[in-house]
Design an enzyme around this catalytic site. Structure first.
Site, mmCIF file in Angstrom:
data_model
loop_
_atom_site.group_PDB
_atom_site.id
_atom_site.type_symbol
_atom_site.label_atom_id
_atom_site.label_comp_id
_atom_site.label_asym_id
_atom_site.label_seq_id
_atom_site.Cartn_x
_atom_site.Cartn_y
_atom_site.Cartn_z
ATOM 1 N N GLY A 171 -53.280 37.976 20.448
ATOM 2 C CA GLY A 171 -53.727 38.868 19.378
ATOM 3 C C GLY A 171 -55.209 38.655 19.238
ATOM 4 O O GLY A 171 -55.927 38.555 20.233
ATOM 5 N N GLU A 172 -55.664 38.533 18.020
ATOM 6 C CA GLU A 172 -57.082 38.283 17.787
ATOM 7 C C GLU A 172 -57.179 37.006 16.957
ATOM 8 O O GLU A 172 -56.714 36.974 15.809
ATOM 9 C CB GLU A 172 -57.688 39.491 17.059
ATOM 10 C CG GLU A 172 -59.177 39.591 17.181
ATOM 11 C CD GLU A 172 -59.685 39.613 18.628
ATOM 12 O OE1 GLU A 172 -59.130 40.316 19.480
ATOM 13 O OE2 GLU A 172 -60.663 38.895 18.899
ATOM 14 N N SER A 173 -57.748 35.974 17.553
ATOM 15 C CA SER A 173 -57.721 34.672 16.881
ATOM 16 C C SER A 173 -58.448 34.700 15.532
ATOM 17 O O SER A 173 -58.038 34.015 14.589
ATOM 18 C CB SER A 173 -58.300 33.596 17.789
ATOM 19 O OG SER A 173 -59.566 33.981 18.271
ATOM 20 N N CYS A 178 -52.847 32.896 24.840
ATOM 21 C CA CYS A 178 -54.081 33.662 24.650
ATOM 22 C C CYS A 178 -54.751 33.323 23.302
ATOM 23 O O CYS A 178 -55.265 32.231 23.168
ATOM 24 C CB CYS A 178 -53.794 35.146 24.846
ATOM 25 S SG CYS A 178 -55.253 36.022 25.409
ATOM 26 N N ARG A 185 -63.934 32.034 24.361
ATOM 27 C CA ARG A 185 -63.284 33.320 24.080
ATOM 28 C C ARG A 185 -63.888 34.431 24.935
ATOM 29 O O ARG A 185 -65.059 34.376 25.280
ATOM 30 C CB ARG A 185 -63.457 33.695 22.597
ATOM 31 C CG ARG A 185 -62.742 32.746 21.665
ATOM 32 C CD ARG A 185 -62.942 33.163 20.230
ATOM 33 N NE ARG A 185 -62.440 34.507 20.001
ATOM 34 C CZ ARG A 185 -62.931 35.338 19.080
ATOM 35 N NH1 ARG A 185 -63.946 34.976 18.329
ATOM 36 N NH2 ARG A 185 -62.397 36.527 18.931
ATOM 37 N N ILE A 198 -55.295 39.539 29.166
ATOM 38 C CA ILE A 198 -55.855 40.604 28.314
ATOM 39 C C ILE A 198 -56.955 39.997 27.434
ATOM 40 O O ILE A 198 -56.673 39.168 26.562
ATOM 41 C CB ILE A 198 -54.763 41.222 27.400
ATOM 42 C CG1 ILE A 198 -53.594 41.764 28.239
ATOM 43 C CG2 ILE A 198 -55.356 42.346 26.532
ATOM 44 C CD1 ILE A 198 -52.365 42.134 27.435
ATOM 45 N N ARG A 199 -58.164 40.388 27.696
ATOM 46 C CA ARG A 199 -59.324 39.826 26.970
ATOM 47 C C ARG A 199 -59.167 38.309 26.816
ATOM 48 O O ARG A 199 -59.270 37.750 25.718
ATOM 49 C CB ARG A 199 -59.503 40.512 25.611
ATOM 50 C CG ARG A 199 -59.765 42.009 25.742
ATOM 51 C CD ARG A 199 -60.134 42.638 24.409
ATOM 52 N NE ARG A 199 -61.366 42.070 23.923
ATOM 53 C CZ ARG A 199 -61.553 41.634 22.677
ATOM 54 N NH1 ARG A 199 -60.596 41.696 21.800
ATOM 55 N NH2 ARG A 199 -62.717 41.153 22.315
ATOM 56 N N HIS A 211 -50.401 36.171 29.296
ATOM 57 C CA HIS A 211 -49.300 36.619 28.427
ATOM 58 C C HIS A 211 -47.966 36.584 29.172
ATOM 59 O O HIS A 211 -47.526 37.628 29.687
ATOM 60 C CB HIS A 211 -49.553 38.058 27.960
ATOM 61 C CG HIS A 211 -50.632 38.188 26.950
ATOM 62 N ND1 HIS A 211 -50.382 38.376 25.607
ATOM 63 C CD2 HIS A 211 -51.969 38.138 27.083
ATOM 64 C CE1 HIS A 211 -51.522 38.456 24.966
ATOM 65 N NE2 HIS A 211 -52.507 38.315 25.828
ATOM 66 N N GLU A 267 -45.049 36.604 28.127
ATOM 67 C CA GLU A 267 -44.025 37.455 27.480
ATOM 68 C C GLU A 267 -44.069 38.886 28.003
ATOM 69 O O GLU A 267 -43.126 39.639 27.825
ATOM 70 C CB GLU A 267 -44.198 37.409 25.950
ATOM 71 C CG GLU A 267 -45.349 38.214 25.359
ATOM 72 C CD GLU A 267 -46.730 37.591 25.577
ATOM 73 O OE1 GLU A 267 -46.836 36.554 26.262
ATOM 74 O OE2 GLU A 267 -47.714 38.156 25.049
HETATM 75 N N1 GLN Z 1 -59.805 38.030 22.732
HETATM 76 C C1 GLN Z 1 -58.853 37.464 21.811
HETATM 77 C C2 GLN Z 1 -59.499 36.375 20.959
HETATM 78 O O1 GLN Z 1 -60.585 35.981 21.230
HETATM 79 C C3 GLN Z 1 -57.638 36.926 22.553
HETATM 80 C C4 GLN Z 1 -56.984 38.050 23.321
HETATM 81 C C5 GLN Z 1 -55.500 37.937 23.435
HETATM 82 O O2 GLN Z 1 -54.846 37.186 22.711
HETATM 83 N N2 GLN Z 1 -54.939 38.772 24.267
HETATM 84 O O3 GLN Z 1 -58.943 35.913 20.024
#
Ligand code: GLN
Length: 192
Positions: A47-49, A78, A105, A133-134, A169, A171
């Site tokens: 997700g987005e930390s 992630c 990150r 993913i990112r 990921h 999952e």
């Molecule tokens: N870019 C997100 C972060 O810095 C992590 C990306 C992800 O969980 N797929 O938190």
């Protein structure tokens, strides 16, 4: 059957629930700090930390999680991996600081920030599909950290005692070896 929580305040928690069930565990969506008392292990999803940190700042959730991850098996994927790491860069941010690792990150740059790779790992059963993913990059690990898979020479799946962390990921792939590994970690914790 072990009861494994999936932190369900943000990110792709549903896919982890499915993966856990397929790997032989019961999945519990965790939205409140009180729920941590009833589970044997926890997955902190991607997700987005920074968004996670905002939610966790409420109701003593961060503090409850800080004690949980020191006692019970926890798997961070992630953004979850970023939250577990002792040091976070790009930029530096607060974390649960249990995994002896430095994590950068969004380390792959815009063009190659998302990728699906097939690579050998320390797990049995041949190459593993890994969806990035990112993704963050684990740039440094301590002596207690076992590297189970790498991408371009950097760890992408690591284990430190009861902690497991992936920068990809698992999952989102149909291969359940990584979730099974975590379910086994939780089971071995239960028997102590
Ligand atoms: N870019 C997100 C972060 O810095 C992590 C990306 C992800 O969980 N797929 O938190």
């Amino acid at each position: 059957m072990p009861q494994i929580g999936v932190l369900a305040i943000q990110g792709d928690f549903d896919a982890h629930g499915v993966a856990l069930r397929e790997a032989g565990a019961e999945a519990v969506l965790v939205r409140r700090p009180e729920q941590l008392a009833a589970i044997d292990g926890l997955i902190i999803p991607g997700g987005e930390s920074t968004t996670f940190l905002k939610f966790l700042a409420r109701d003593g959730f961060l503090e409850a999680l800080q004690s949980f991850v020191r006692e019970k098996p926890t798997f961070g994927t992630c953004a979850g991996c970023i939250l577990l790491a002792k040091e976070v860069r790009n930029p530096s941010q607060e974390s649960l600081a249990v995994l002896d690792a430095t994590v950068e990150r969004n380390a792959y740059g815009r063009q190659i920030d998302s990728a699906i790779l097939n690579a050998d790992t320390r797990l049995e059963g041949g190459p593993l599909e890994m969806v990035f993913i990112r993704a963050p990059r684990i740039v440094k690990t301590g002596a207690e950290v076992e590297v189970l898979a790498e991408r371009d020479g950097f760890p992408v799946l690591v284990r430190q005692a009861k902690l497991l962390a992936a920068t990809f990921h698992p999952e989102l792939s149909s291969d359940r070896r990584v979730h099974r590994l975590f379910v086994d970690l939780v089971r071995s914790g239960q028997s102590h």
